[in-house]
Design a protein around this motif. Structure first.
Motif, PDB file in Angstrom:
ATOM      1  N   LEU A  89      50.138  95.614  15.161  1.00 58.66           N
ATOM      2  CA  LEU A  89      49.337  94.943  16.393  1.00 58.66           C
ATOM      3  C   LEU A  89      50.302  94.025  17.163  1.00 58.66           C
ATOM      4  O   LEU A  89      50.507  94.230  18.449  1.00 58.66           O
ATOM      5  N   LEU A  90      51.188  93.499  16.405  1.00 60.44           N
ATOM      6  CA  LEU A  90      52.099  92.497  16.970  1.00 60.44           C
ATOM      7  C   LEU A  90      53.561  92.950  16.954  1.00 60.44           C
ATOM      8  O   LEU A  90      54.377  91.908  17.494  1.00 60.44           O
ATOM      9  N   ALA A  91      53.797  94.102  17.043  1.00 62.86           N
ATOM     10  CA  ALA A  91      55.003  94.539  17.044  1.00 62.86           C
ATOM     11  C   ALA A  91      55.714  94.288  18.404  1.00 62.86           C
ATOM     12  O   ALA A  91      54.931  94.261  19.258  1.00 62.86           O
ATOM     13  N   VAL A 116      55.469  83.027  19.260  1.00 66.37           N
ATOM     14  CA  VAL A 116      54.193  83.321  19.842  1.00 66.37           C
ATOM     15  C   VAL A 116      53.286  83.672  18.517  1.00 66.37           C
ATOM     16  O   VAL A 116      52.196  83.231  18.360  1.00 66.37           O
ATOM     17  N   ILE A 117      53.753  84.338  17.652  1.00 59.59           N
ATOM     18  CA  ILE A 117      53.134  84.952  16.236  1.00 59.59           C
ATOM     19  C   ILE A 117      53.059  83.602  15.444  1.00 59.59           C
ATOM     20  O   ILE A 117      51.869  83.413  15.094  1.00 59.59           O
ATOM     21  N   GLY A 160      49.264  82.254  14.883  1.00 63.44           N
ATOM     22  CA  GLY A 160      48.853  82.314  13.344  1.00 63.44           C
ATOM     23  C   GLY A 160      48.476  80.697  12.870  1.00 63.44           C
ATOM     24  O   GLY A 160      47.546  80.842  12.091  1.00 63.44           O
ATOM     25  N   THR A 161      49.092  79.788  13.264  1.00 62.59           N
ATOM     26  CA  THR A 161      48.949  78.496  12.765  1.00 62.59           C
ATOM     27  C   THR A 161      47.416  78.027  13.468  1.00 62.59           C
ATOM     28  O   THR A 161      46.672  77.334  12.829  1.00 62.59           O
ATOM     29  N   ALA A 162      47.507  78.348  14.810  1.00 56.31           N
ATOM     30  CA  ALA A 162      46.050  78.082  15.530  1.00 56.31           C
ATOM     31  C   ALA A 162      44.781  78.638  14.625  1.00 56.31           C
ATOM     32  O   ALA A 162      43.960  77.872  14.474  1.00 56.31           O
ATOM     33  N   LEU A 163      45.242  79.794  14.611  1.00 59.61           N
ATOM     34  CA  LEU A 163      43.965  80.548  13.637  1.00 59.61           C
ATOM     35  C   LEU A 163      43.593  80.073  12.277  1.00 59.61           C
ATOM     36  O   LEU A 163      42.321  79.836  11.875  1.00 59.61           O
TER      37      LEU A 163
END
Length: 205
Positions: free
Chosen positions: A164-166, A172-173, A177-180
């Protein structure tokens, strides 16, 4: 008990960097990426087995879980001593390598700080989960089963995230991810329902 817990944590900090360096030396390029991916899968499998073991032993008492942890650690030490290659080079060569000065680049320092903060959050959530579930009325076997389920879900989730994140920037990843993780951790803190707590934790993993 608190002193023993602190010593166990320090022991982990001794072996974990050595294991990472061993993998880094044994591989390079794309092979290194695959090597660390395999290590992640192996750790997930081990986490699943450990979760199931905890689900069984916690109902018998915490002492049984600690004893099983001690036995597996001793077995791992025996395997490492018997099968891992010994470091080559004499004392003079090791001293020469130690004298070589290396300064980490700024980007590595920034990523280290960000990764440390992320790891603190992940470990805090992992340690909080069993206590939270037990305080919210879950049976003694539920925390271990939840940890096992998270370990089983980790490899397919990692594969899906890579697809999905390729092509996305690493910053940004990491930021997303940290925010999630923060949102899901807040959800775990707010809810008092065991199923919702488990769902939020599985989302964190």
């Amino acid at each position: 008990m608190l002193i023993a817990i602190a010593l166990v944590g320090l022991a982990f900090e001794l072996y974990e960097p050595a294991a990472q360096e061993l993998l880094a030396r044994a591989s390079s390029g794309e092979q290194r990426h695959a090597t660390y991916a395999v290590m992640g899968v192996v750790l997930s499998v081990a986490g699943a087995v450990a979760g199931l073991l905890a689900a069984v032993l916690l109902s018998l008492g915490v002492r049984w879980l600690v004893a099983a942890d001690a036995l597996t650690c001793l077995a791992a030490a025996a395997v490492a001593m018997a099968f891992l290659p010994r470091e080559e080079g004499g004392r003079g060569e090791r001293r020469a390598r130690a004298d070589e000065r290396w300064r980490p680049p700024a980007v590595l320092l920034r990523l280290t700080v960000a990764g440390t903060a992320f790891a603190v959050g992940c470990l805090a959530v992992m340690m909080y989960l069993p206590l939270a579930l037990l305080e919210r009325g879950a049976p003694a076997w539920v925390p271990g089963l939840t940890l096992a389920g998270a370990a089983v879900l980790a490899p397919p989730a990692l594969w899906a995230a890579r697809r999905l994140l390729a092509g996305r920037a690493h910053g940004v990843i990491l930021g997303g991810g940290t925010a999630l993780l923060g949102v899901l951790a807040l959800a775990m803190a707010v809810t008092t329902n065991p199923p919702l707590t488990i769902a939020a934790y599985l989302g964190c993993r």
